[in-house]
Design an enzyme around this catalytic site. Sequence first.
Site, mmCIF file in Angstrom:
data_model
loop_
_atom_site.group_PDB
_atom_site.id
_atom_site.type_symbol
_atom_site.label_atom_id
_atom_site.label_comp_id
_atom_site.label_asym_id
_atom_site.label_seq_id
_atom_site.Cartn_x
_atom_site.Cartn_y
_atom_site.Cartn_z
ATOM 1 N N CYS A 119 86.709 17.880 85.083
ATOM 2 C CA CYS A 119 87.825 17.061 85.138
ATOM 3 C C CYS A 119 89.038 16.719 86.257
ATOM 4 O O CYS A 119 88.595 15.689 85.856
ATOM 5 C CB CYS A 119 88.852 18.210 83.441
ATOM 6 N N HIS A 171 93.318 20.960 82.255
ATOM 7 C CA HIS A 171 92.986 19.955 82.163
ATOM 8 C C HIS A 171 93.710 18.765 82.236
ATOM 9 O O HIS A 171 94.162 18.655 82.313
ATOM 10 C CB HIS A 171 92.401 19.885 80.472
ATOM 11 N N HIS A 188 87.552 11.608 80.566
ATOM 12 C CA HIS A 188 87.644 12.924 81.224
ATOM 13 C C HIS A 188 86.440 13.548 80.960
ATOM 14 O O HIS A 188 85.324 13.294 80.671
ATOM 15 C CB HIS A 188 88.360 13.578 80.265
#
Length: 228
Positions: A119, A171, A188
């Site tokens: 990510c 994240h 993402h």
Amino acid sequence: MKKRVLFYITSVVATFSLQSCVTNYVVSAPTSYTSEYKSNAKLASIDSKKLEIAKKQLVSSFKEEQAVATKTLETIVKNEEIAKAFRFSKKIDDILTEAESYLGTPYRYGGTTRNGIDCSAFVLSVFGASAGLNLPRVAASQAQEGERVEKSELQKGDLVFFSHSRGRISHVGIVESVSEDGTVKFIHAATSRGVMVSSLNDSYWGPKFRFAKRVLSQEAFNSNFANN
């Protein structure tokens, strides 16, 4: 005796003649001067009116030119602001185009290429390639960049950060769209399906959302654009 009488008569006549000359001189002189004074005063009055009219015309002309100049300047400023907004919007579109080119790329922890990417590497690769922006390698460090943005004020290109159980940021994604009803979608690199588009309203990511950051503002972009 006759000579003396004649002398007196001559003296009286001469005296009256002299008085007549003086009287004529004194009376006639002021008449000429008064007439000339009135004439000059009238001309001065006319010149004064012309001068006043000329001054009013000059002031009016100046005000008109000033109004035109102000309007022109306002138009230039407005056009420049529109141009700045357009350039920034175009740059955000470039960022999202770059991000969308990764769709389907598999997730790989520690990966940094289109063969496999995580990510944070996805975010730094996208912003680096499309905006020349150097971001930190990991999501927790990327969360320290830019300015904080409320969820209700999110825009395309903003970064959204997530964590499990309110722990360390683990994240990150890039806002792809914000609908009129406030639905936010982000792109993402997810561990399950690789690079994909998700919604902040879904049952999985919604509860894990922590905050958002704007790492590329319009002001900073236009300032950098002007310097280059």
